[in-house]
Design a protein around this motif. Structure first.
Motif, PDB file in Angstrom:
ATOM      1  N   LEU A 250       0.194  17.987  11.838  1.00 31.56           N
ATOM      2  CA  LEU A 250       0.036  18.143  10.401  1.00 31.56           C
ATOM      3  C   LEU A 250      -0.820  16.998   9.885  1.00 31.56           C
ATOM      4  CD1 LEU A 250       0.771  19.403   7.623  1.00 31.56           C
ATOM      5  CD2 LEU A 250       2.769  17.873   7.600  1.00 31.56           C
ATOM      6  N   ASP A 251      -1.926  17.347   9.224  1.00 27.17           N
ATOM      7  CA  ASP A 251      -2.802  16.348   8.602  1.00 27.17           C
ATOM      8  C   ASP A 251      -2.639  16.430   7.096  1.00 27.17           C
ATOM      9  OD1 ASP A 251      -4.039  15.496  11.044  1.00 27.17           O
ATOM     10  OD2 ASP A 251      -5.235  17.333  11.010  1.00 27.17           O
ATOM     11  N   THR A 252      -2.422  15.286   6.460  1.00 26.74           N
ATOM     12  CA  THR A 252      -2.379  15.227   4.996  1.00 26.74           C
ATOM     13  C   THR A 252      -3.396  14.201   4.523  1.00 26.74           C
ATOM     14  OG1 THR A 252      -0.670  13.502   4.881  1.00 26.74           O
ATOM     15  CG2 THR A 252       0.081  15.780   5.044  1.00 26.74           C
ATOM     16  N   SER A 265      -3.921  19.294   2.908  1.00 30.33           N
ATOM     17  CA  SER A 265      -3.196  19.333   4.182  1.00 30.33           C
ATOM     18  C   SER A 265      -3.774  20.401   5.101  1.00 30.33           C
ATOM     19  CB  SER A 265      -1.706  19.593   3.954  1.00 30.33           C
ATOM     20  OG  SER A 265      -1.500  20.887   3.435  1.00 30.33           O
ATOM     21  N   ASP A 266      -3.610  20.174   6.403  1.00 26.70           N
ATOM     22  CA  ASP A 266      -3.984  21.141   7.434  1.00 26.70           C
ATOM     23  C   ASP A 266      -2.900  21.109   8.501  1.00 26.70           C
ATOM     24  OD1 ASP A 266      -6.606  21.839   6.378  1.00 26.70           O
ATOM     25  OD2 ASP A 266      -7.214  19.823   7.002  1.00 26.70           O
ATOM     26  N   ASP A 864      -5.358   8.963   4.723  1.00 26.83           N
ATOM     27  CA  ASP A 864      -5.190  10.167   5.522  1.00 26.83           C
ATOM     28  C   ASP A 864      -4.036   9.945   6.494  1.00 26.83           C
ATOM     29  OD1 ASP A 864      -7.406  11.064   4.192  1.00 26.83           O
ATOM     30  OD2 ASP A 864      -8.781  10.803   5.881  1.00 26.83           O
ATOM     31  N   THR A 866      -1.698  11.702   9.782  1.00 31.17           N
ATOM     32  CA  THR A 866      -1.534  12.716  10.815  1.00 31.17           C
ATOM     33  C   THR A 866      -0.148  12.560  11.424  1.00 31.17           C
ATOM     34  OG1 THR A 866      -3.886  12.852  11.349  1.00 31.17           O
ATOM     35  CG2 THR A 866      -2.347  13.561  13.047  1.00 31.17           C
TER      36      THR A 866
END
Length: 877
Positions: A250-252, A265-266, A864, A866
């Motif tokens: 999860l990336d924010t 987010s991704d 960022d 992760t």
């Protein structure tokens, strides 16, 4: 082409090699004869040495001190046993200690050898150059390394599956090891004859003792091993391991209003597979499909104002394992025919579209798959073959009308590396070769990339007189093919600079579609025996040499002569344990015959009796010319330079230890200078926790820092300026080990560098001896900056009209990277990683202090993030 001083140093080295025939202590080789476990006997690996199976072999000891008092009886004795069955080698070790309560038991992650430890080295190839190292500390932390280059290279990335345990009792501490034969490479024979060494660290006295005695002036490590015999009828075990993995990530990040690619987010779910397949016991095929490197440390912060690419160490496990086989350093520095960081590199293309409103550019190329065939046979052949494919990479684009599309920014690329070496002359010599190939499937919009690139090389080394003396060399060649645009861009890159206005031996040819170059090195010297070491040689890189598709080449067009002399002080005194002094000299030329540089350097190191230490050095550079400073302009002369440095530190065994350092460089006429302050410390308040900090602050002013090239009255004009550059970075690490297989690690690095330019000037005589003759300062009436913002406007001829414009070069670059990793090796070879990474990159206000920019751009910015969960399981078939 060499100057008189260069020839003098070469003749001096030749004279020393004939005259300085020092005799070192002759040491007889020892032999340990093992026996097999009786059929049905089982050894439990609990560190106790109380299973009756151990009675089949006696304890053997008689270790001798290696360091500091070489050849003496150790402070504490050590004894060991070795036995085996059809699948495993077993080692039992008794480390006596008269005060067991003072045994140092510091916990750490694998391959961190803190405290008291014992190590066994096995040369199962019996090639006198390579070996397998298994190490365990008194706390039960294990380590393993692959040894190559006769002990000059220890690779901790090798992670075999083996078993160990330790125990502390009233006599000291004991260790048991169980090593599968599948993890050790050897050929099929009725009796195996291996090289053997055991090495104990007695922490309190900082004493190393060895089973096979070895003088401090030995020319290598593996070549001095004793012998292990008695291994009868063991069969080589073909390795077959499959390790699948799954990753949730999860990336924010801070959302950007209106940008569909940055919504905050991704999430992605990924999986892949790593495998090891033993083709023979000697040779292994490594495979990786859709590899993930999410838990790997971020690269350190760096900025290069000289325009050259920055070399970063490889950190990805697939590429660093067995990297010694593929390594081909052919000159000096980091120049290498294989630089694995090229595989999976950042895409080289970019979107050029005025209507592009939002662009989602991939950070790295996806490695679709890679295979690596490597190993060493019983006949002395080292073999390596690596094949990797990276996929087409696309940038997603959204234009101003809301239309989406994808644009190719990195093409499908195939990388191939093949390496071979053959030992002969009783393992005292070898010859080898390497080939590399890069092939791209290039569409029209990426025509600036080279279509294909090939390189090859031949290398050799010969040792004689018990490996005390050596001669080595290599030759490399490269050939690249591409469009006229690609080859012209290669010619004008900073590695080559064929457009140099005063170069008669190179020129830009816009019609060429290929380039071919050569390079190499020839060196001879004394590597062991007595108190003196020396070497000297010549290396070269031709103007057309190009390796940067799957290799690393900083600069072509250079011939270099070098010589080094060292005096070792290996016998401890009342002042020191060991010390050394060294002298170095080198000169460089380009292929036009220009004499560009000469440098003399002195170095010294001393390890005091109390294990504190000091390192110092100084250098003089009376001649410094550069072909690259003006980025294709004429050859440039720097004022002569002197630099010196001093570092000192405390006893590294202590739970708190530190290093302080200072570097000072000063050029004549204040042309440039450098002041660097270094502080490093390590603190381990209790056995399970350790903390380290490394900080550097640097001031690097330069009166003639390159700024830009422009045109004045139809002629090129090279602009330089005075820069006040200041850089600060700190690396923080901590490790908390709940046990040898479960740990929490943190890595964080803030980095900031800012530069402010003033006193702009232009080059008029770049090779003048005096600084004021090299450049001419702009007067206040010639250069202006409206409202003190934006670009500088230059009216050089004072006719009232602007002649050219200089963009504001001031900068402030800020970066922060961090990783927090929980690692659990729940069974040998299988792991779970829980990772939290943070990062931010920004540009501050150059007029502000480093502290204010650090606060506003790192502490005051949303970062960022992760979050990653990775699980692996290793199936041993």
């Amino acid at each position: 082409m060499l100057n008189k001083l260069g020839w003098t140093s070469i003749f001096l080295l030749a004279f020393l090699s004939l005259y300085a025939q020092e005799d070192s202590v002759s040491v007889s080789k020892r032999t340990y004869v093992t026996k097999a476990l009786p059929v049905g006997e089982v050894l439990e690996i609990d560190g106790m040495l109380n299973d009756k199976g151990w009675n089949v072999v006696p304890l053997e000891g008689d270790f001798t001190v290696f360091d500091p008092n070489n050849g003496e009886t150790p402070s504490q004795p050590t004894k060991f046993k070795i036995t085996y069955d059809s699948k495993f080698l077993y080692i039992g070790i008794r480390c006596y200690d008269s005060i067991p309560s003072k045994i140092e038991r510091r916990l750490a992650r694998r391959d961190n050898f803190a405290g008291d430890w014992i190590e066994i080295n096995i040369d199962s190839y019996n090639d006198k150059r390579t070996g397998f190292s298994f190490n365990v500390s008194a706390a039960g932390v294990k380590g393993d390394e692959f040894i190559s280059q006769n002990g000059n290279n220890w690779d901790p990335s090798w992670n075999p599956i083996w078993y160990t345990a330790t125990n502390i009792d009233k006599e000291g501490w004991t260790a048991e090891m169980k090593i599968p034969f599948s993890q050790i490479k050897f050929g099929a024979k009725e009796e195996q004859i291996w090289g053997l060494q055991l090495n104990r660290r007695f922490f309190r006295a900082e004493e190393r003792s060895l089973w096979q005695p070895m003088p401090r002036d030995a020319p290598g490590w593996v070549s001095e091993f004793g012998t292990l015999r008695g291994l009868f009828d063991i069969q080589p075990q073909k390795q077959l391991e499959i390790q699948p993995f799954v990753v949730n990530q999860l990336d924010t990040y801070p959302p950007e209003a209106g940008n569909p690619f940055r919504d905050g987010s991704d999430f992605r779910f990924n999986g892949g597979l790593d495998a090891k397949i033993g083709i023979t016991n000697d040779l292994t095929l490594d495979l990786t499909v859709n590899p993930d490197f999410g838990q790997v440390d971020a690269d350190p912060g760096a900025i290069a104002l000289d325009g050259f690419q920055i070399f970063f160490e490889e950190r990805r496990p697939f590429f660093i394992e067995n990297k010694n086989i593929f390594d081909y350093e052919f000159a000096d520095g980091n120049d290498n025919l294989f630089y694995s960081r090229r595989i999976g590199r950042s895409p080289q293309g970019f979107v050029v579209d005025e209507d592009a409103e939002y662009v989602d550019q991939p950070k790295n190329s996806t490695i679709l798959g890679a295979a690596k065939f490597s190993g060493k046979t019983k006949n002395g052949w080292s073999l390596g073959l690596l094949e990797s494919v990276t996929g087409n990479m696309y940038a997603d684009v959204l234009d101003t009308l809301g239309n989406g599309r994808r644009e190719l920014v990195e093409p499908l690329t195939n990388y191939l590396v093949g390496r071979v070496q053959k030992d002969f002359n009783q393992r005292n010599s070898y010859v080898g070769g390497i080939i590399t190939a890069t092939n791209r499937n290039i569409p029209d919009n990426l025509n600036f990339l080279r279509k294909s690139a090939y390189s090859g090389g031949l290398d050799f080394k010969h040792n004689w007189k018990e490996r005390k003396y050596y001669v080595e060399g290599n030759f490399v060649g490269s050939h690249i093919v591409g469009s006229e645009e690609a080859i012209e861009q290669t010619q004008t890159s900073i590695t080559h600079l064929f457009q140099r206005v005063d170069a008669d031996h190179v020129e830009v040819d816009g019609t060429r579609t290929s380039m071919t170059g050569t390079g190499g090195k020839l060196e001879a010297g004394k590597a062991g025996g007595g108190s003196w070491r020396y070497n000297g040689g010549v290396l070269w890189r031709s103007p057309e040499l190009e390796l940067n598709d799957v290799g690393f080449l900083r600069q072509a067009d250079e011939i270099k002569q070098y010589a080094q002399l060292r005096r070792l002080f290996l016998k401890p005194t009342s002042l020191y344990r060991t010390a050394q002094l060294g002298l170095e000299q080198f000169t460089t030329y380009d292929f036009q015959g220009n004499y560009n540089r000469i440098q003399y350097e002195f170095q010294g190191f001393i390890n005091y009796k109390n294990n504190w230490w000091t390192e110092a050095g100084a250098a003089h550079k009376p001649r410094i010319f550069s072909n690259t400073v003006l980025r294709g302009g004429p050859r440039w002369q720097w004022s002569e330079e002197n630099f010196w440095y001093v570092f000192f530190g405390s006893d590294r065994r202590k739970k708190f230890n530190f290093t302080l350092g200072y570097v000072n460089s000063q050029a004549a006429e204040d042309n440039f200078s450098l002041k660097r302050y270094v502080f490093r410390c390590n603190y381990q308040p209790f056995d399970a926790f350790s903390l380290s900090l490394s900080s550097e602050y640097e001031e690097n002013p330069n009166k003639t820092q390159y700024v830009a090239e422009t045109s004045f009255n139809g002629s090129p004009r090279y602009i330089t300026a005075n820069i006040d550059q200041r850089t600060f970075n700190t690396t923080i690490r901590f490790n908390y080990s709940l046990n040898p297989n479960l740990s929490i690690q943190y890595y964080g690095e803030p980095f900031i560098s800012r530069g402010i330019y003033d006193a702009f000037n232009y080059v008029n005589n770049p090779i003048a001896e005096k600084l004021n003759e090299r450049v001419t300062l702009f007067s206040d009436t010639q250069i202006s900056r409206p409202n003190n913002t934006g670009s500088y406007l230059v009216d050089e001829n004072l006719d009232g009209n602007m002649d050219y414009e200089i963009e504001d070069p001031d900068f402030s670059f800020v970066q922060f990277r961090s990783n927090l990793v929980l690692r659990w090796e729940y069974i040998p070879g299988s792991e779970i990683f829980l990772v939290w990474s943070q990062g931010v990159v920004g540009f501050g206000d150059p007029t502000e202090t480093l502290g204010r920019n650090l606060d506003s751009q790192i502490l005051g910015q949303k970062k960022d993030n992760t979050f990653l969960l990775k699980a692996t399981y290793r199936f041993i078939l």
